[in-house]
Design a protein around this motif. Sequence first.
Motif, PDB file in Angstrom:
ATOM      1  N   GLU A 203     117.958  55.887  24.597  1.00 20.05           N
ATOM      2  CA  GLU A 203     117.090  56.398  25.667  1.00 20.05           C
ATOM      3  C   GLU A 203     115.637  56.007  25.409  1.00 20.05           C
ATOM      4  O   GLU A 203     114.922  55.584  26.324  1.00 20.05           O
ATOM      5  CB  GLU A 203     117.224  57.916  25.742  1.00 20.05           C
ATOM      6  N   GLU A 204     115.211  56.138  24.142  1.00 24.82           N
ATOM      7  CA  GLU A 204     113.831  55.779  23.804  1.00 24.82           C
ATOM      8  C   GLU A 204     113.601  54.286  23.963  1.00 24.82           C
ATOM      9  O   GLU A 204     112.536  53.854  24.411  1.00 24.82           O
ATOM     10  CB  GLU A 204     113.529  56.214  22.369  1.00 24.82           C
ATOM     11  N   GLU A 207     113.160  53.594  27.642  1.00 19.54           N
ATOM     12  CA  GLU A 207     111.844  54.027  28.096  1.00 19.54           C
ATOM     13  C   GLU A 207     110.769  53.055  27.642  1.00 19.54           C
ATOM     14  O   GLU A 207     109.848  52.725  28.389  1.00 19.54           O
ATOM     15  CB  GLU A 207     111.547  55.434  27.565  1.00 19.54           C
ATOM     16  N   SER A 211     108.399  50.791  29.972  1.00 23.98           N
ATOM     17  CA  SER A 211     106.948  50.860  29.845  1.00 23.98           C
ATOM     18  C   SER A 211     106.351  49.490  29.641  1.00 23.98           C
ATOM     19  O   SER A 211     105.331  49.129  30.230  1.00 23.98           O
ATOM     20  CB  SER A 211     106.581  51.777  28.671  1.00 23.98           C
TER      21      SER A 211
END
Length: 228
Positions: A203-204, A207, A211
Amino acid sequence: MAETKLVAETRTAFGKGAARKIRRDHKIPAVLYGHGTDPVHITLPGHETMLALKVANALLEIEIEGSSQLALAKDVQRDPIKPVIDHVDLVIVRRGEKVTVDVAVTTEGEAGPETVVTVESQTLELEVLATRIPESVVVSVEGLTAGTQVLASQVELPEGATLVTDEETLVVNVTAQVTAEELEAELAEAEAEAGIERELSDEEEAEQAESEGDGDAASSDEEKTDEA
């Protein structure tokens, strides 16, 4: 606290071999001393003694050849592997005599919302009558808010008990509950200080990629604007 009666036998054989034989017979070697008397080496019934010593500061009535002595367990040596007691040192006490003991601290009630209650001192040292040793000292945390600290001097003691522990000793500490986000930030900071590179979760990583993609798109738009 009620006394627990244990019928003991005197012993004349000593040493490791004699002690092993006693334990094989499901008994416990012990020594009884205090009040200026000569130490008396005795044997205690194994099962009854183990049950009695499950209670902290248990007051024992030791019966030896028809006579009785009140005693407290001064030192209990336990087998590091097996659930058995290897040896007990017993100190004689008298009715009406005061003794110094460590008494467990427990809490009752519910502190305020979003708080964490920590018992900083698991025991308090008290001077009490040998026949009135409390099983525990209770601290009420009902409604206490974050930032509240309960010192030893503020603990309500049983009747007749005197505090021996330093009055300024922190007994109970009530703090604000740490959120998951704060815990994650603290962990990340600690890892950064230690030079540990933490592996990102899926998930990180998603993200971070999103970004970075947004950043690349913004840079591309700026370049097009400059060209125009």
